[in-house]
Design an enzyme around this catalytic site. Structure first.
Site, PDB file in Angstrom:
ATOM      1  N   LYS A  42      -9.886  13.507   1.082  1.00 23.97           N
ATOM      2  CA  LYS A  42      -9.479  14.756   0.485  1.00 23.97           C
ATOM      3  C   LYS A  42      -9.857  14.798  -0.987  1.00 23.97           C
ATOM      4  CE  LYS A  42      -5.301  14.526   3.267  1.00 23.97           C
ATOM      5  NZ  LYS A  42      -3.868  14.247   3.180  1.00 23.97           N
ATOM      6  N   ASP A 102     -15.443   3.139  -6.462  1.00 21.94           N
ATOM      7  CA  ASP A 102     -14.756   1.961  -6.983  1.00 21.94           C
ATOM      8  C   ASP A 102     -15.529   0.725  -6.513  1.00 21.94           C
ATOM      9  OD1 ASP A 102     -12.679   0.469  -8.137  1.00 21.94           O
ATOM     10  OD2 ASP A 102     -11.452   0.560  -6.349  1.00 21.94           O
ATOM     11  N   LYS A 130     -16.430   3.616 -11.350  1.00 26.08           N
ATOM     12  CA  LYS A 130     -15.931   2.381 -11.972  1.00 26.08           C
ATOM     13  C   LYS A 130     -16.962   1.292 -11.708  1.00 26.08           C
ATOM     14  CE  LYS A 130     -11.024   3.161 -10.912  1.00 26.08           C
ATOM     15  NZ  LYS A 130      -9.915   2.669 -10.051  1.00 26.08           N
ATOM     16  N   ASP A 158      -5.714  11.297  -5.895  1.00 27.90           N
ATOM     17  CA  ASP A 158      -4.288  11.096  -5.651  1.00 27.90           C
ATOM     18  C   ASP A 158      -3.834   9.659  -5.860  1.00 27.90           C
ATOM     19  OD1 ASP A 158      -5.614   9.989  -3.310  1.00 27.90           O
ATOM     20  OD2 ASP A 158      -3.630   9.933  -2.393  1.00 27.90           O
ATOM     21  N   ARG A 164      -2.803  15.317  -6.980  1.00 22.38           N
ATOM     22  CA  ARG A 164      -4.114  15.945  -6.763  1.00 22.38           C
ATOM     23  C   ARG A 164      -4.239  17.255  -7.523  1.00 22.38           C
ATOM     24  NH1 ARG A 164      -6.633  13.234  -2.491  1.00 22.38           N
ATOM     25  NH2 ARG A 164      -5.287  12.540  -0.801  1.00 22.38           N
TER      26      ARG A 164
HETATM   27  P1  IMP Z   1     -14.284   2.305  -2.726  1.00 20.90           P
HETATM   28  O1  IMP Z   1     -14.596   2.129  -1.270  1.00 20.90           O
HETATM   29  O2  IMP Z   1     -13.579   1.093  -3.276  1.00 20.90           O
HETATM   30  O3  IMP Z   1     -15.458   2.704  -3.559  1.00 20.90           O
HETATM   31  O4  IMP Z   1     -13.165   3.400  -2.781  1.00 20.90           O
HETATM   32  C1  IMP Z   1     -13.397   4.692  -3.074  1.00 20.90           C
HETATM   33  C2  IMP Z   1     -12.165   5.505  -2.767  1.00 20.90           C
HETATM   34  O5  IMP Z   1     -10.968   4.816  -3.206  1.00 20.90           O
HETATM   35  C3  IMP Z   1     -12.179   6.790  -3.565  1.00 20.90           C
HETATM   36  O6  IMP Z   1     -12.841   7.804  -2.848  1.00 20.90           O
HETATM   37  C4  IMP Z   1     -10.715   7.054  -3.758  1.00 20.90           C
HETATM   38  O7  IMP Z   1     -10.195   7.743  -2.646  1.00 20.90           O
HETATM   39  C5  IMP Z   1     -10.090   5.685  -3.844  1.00 20.90           C
HETATM   40  N1  IMP Z   1      -9.928   5.267  -5.248  1.00 20.90           N
HETATM   41  C6  IMP Z   1     -10.644   4.355  -5.936  1.00 20.90           C
HETATM   42  N2  IMP Z   1     -10.230   4.248  -7.220  1.00 20.90           N
HETATM   43  C7  IMP Z   1      -9.227   5.140  -7.344  1.00 20.90           C
HETATM   44  C8  IMP Z   1      -8.401   5.537  -8.457  1.00 20.90           C
HETATM   45  O8  IMP Z   1      -8.491   5.051  -9.600  1.00 20.90           O
HETATM   46  N3  IMP Z   1      -7.485   6.500  -8.186  1.00 20.90           N
HETATM   47  C9  IMP Z   1      -7.345   7.078  -6.961  1.00 20.90           C
HETATM   48  N4  IMP Z   1      -8.105   6.760  -5.911  1.00 20.90           N
HETATM   49  C10 IMP Z   1      -9.036   5.795  -6.089  1.00 20.90           C
END
Ligand code: IMP
Ligand code: MG
Length: 178
Positions: A42, A102, A130, A158, A164
């Site tokens: 979302k 992330d 990040k 969120d 959100r």
């Molecule tokens: P990844 O698979 O670790 O890259 O995760 C990405 C997903 O994790 C994003 O689309 C977010 O839904 C969630 N996410 C990562 N960092 C944050 C944050 O700082 N705040 C909120 N959601 C996050």
């Protein structure tokens, strides 16, 4: 809700200016091509809604929803598709729009999955990145802002489904999720 935010990183105005810039760049790059924009639910909902209105080329909009198993503030890379695309993307130019990258594990899974469906090309647009936390390599073509390793909320993003609807992006106070 506002009391849970430690610091505002990007104001409504900062975000709007960046979204305008990204929309113009994408419109230029995909001029004369058919583009399918895929919003990742979302979190990217707010971003994609603003971004497509800054695009001056014809597009199709679709959504996917993924769940990633892990702790409350970190994804594990084990990804499940909760909502799939409505239509096939064979031969299409695809732009995946994410809220935040992330570890990159979610997008790595998603791009591999979409590649296997025969898209002509797949590009990635994320509002926030990040880069310091990356575990999977992701080729990000369009990026709003790099951010430090902090947990952020707002503008669609969120924590436990809250925040959100904040119009800005801010760092959540640690005591809120610890
Ligand atoms: P990844 O698979 O670790 O890259 O995760 C990405 C997903 O994790 C994003 O689309 C977010 O839904 C969630 N996410 C990562 N960092 C944050 C944050 O700082 N705040 C909120 N959601 C996050
Ligand atoms: Mg997300």
């Amino acid at each position: 809700m506002l009391n849970d935010v430690k610091e505002v990183l990007f104001s409504e105005e900062d975000i709007a200016a960046k979204v305008t810039e990204l929309g113009a760049q994408i419109s230029k790059d995909f001029a004369g091509k058919e583009l399918v924009v895929i919003g990742v639910l979302k979190g990217a909902n707010v971003f994609v809604a603003d971004l497509i209105r800054k695009m001056t080329i014809p597009i199709e909009l679709d959504f996917m929803a993924m769940s990633s198993y892990g702790s409350s503030t970190e994804s594990s890379g084990v990804v499940k598709i909760l909502k799939d695309l409505d239509k096939g993307i064979e031969g299409k130019n695809v732009l995946i729009v994410e809220d935040i990258i992330d570890t990159g594990l979610t997008l790595s899974y998603l791009t591999d999955n979409l590649k296997s469906r025969g898209a002509e090309q797949i590009k990635i647009c994320t509002l926030l990145d990040k880069p310091g936390r990356r575990k999977a390599h992701i080729d990000v073509k369009y990026k709003g802002f790099d951010i430090p390793d902090e947990f952020v909320v707002g503008y669609g993003i969120d924590f436990a489904e809250k925040y959100r609807n904040l119009p800005f992006v801010g760092i959540l106070k640690e005591e809120t999720y610890q």
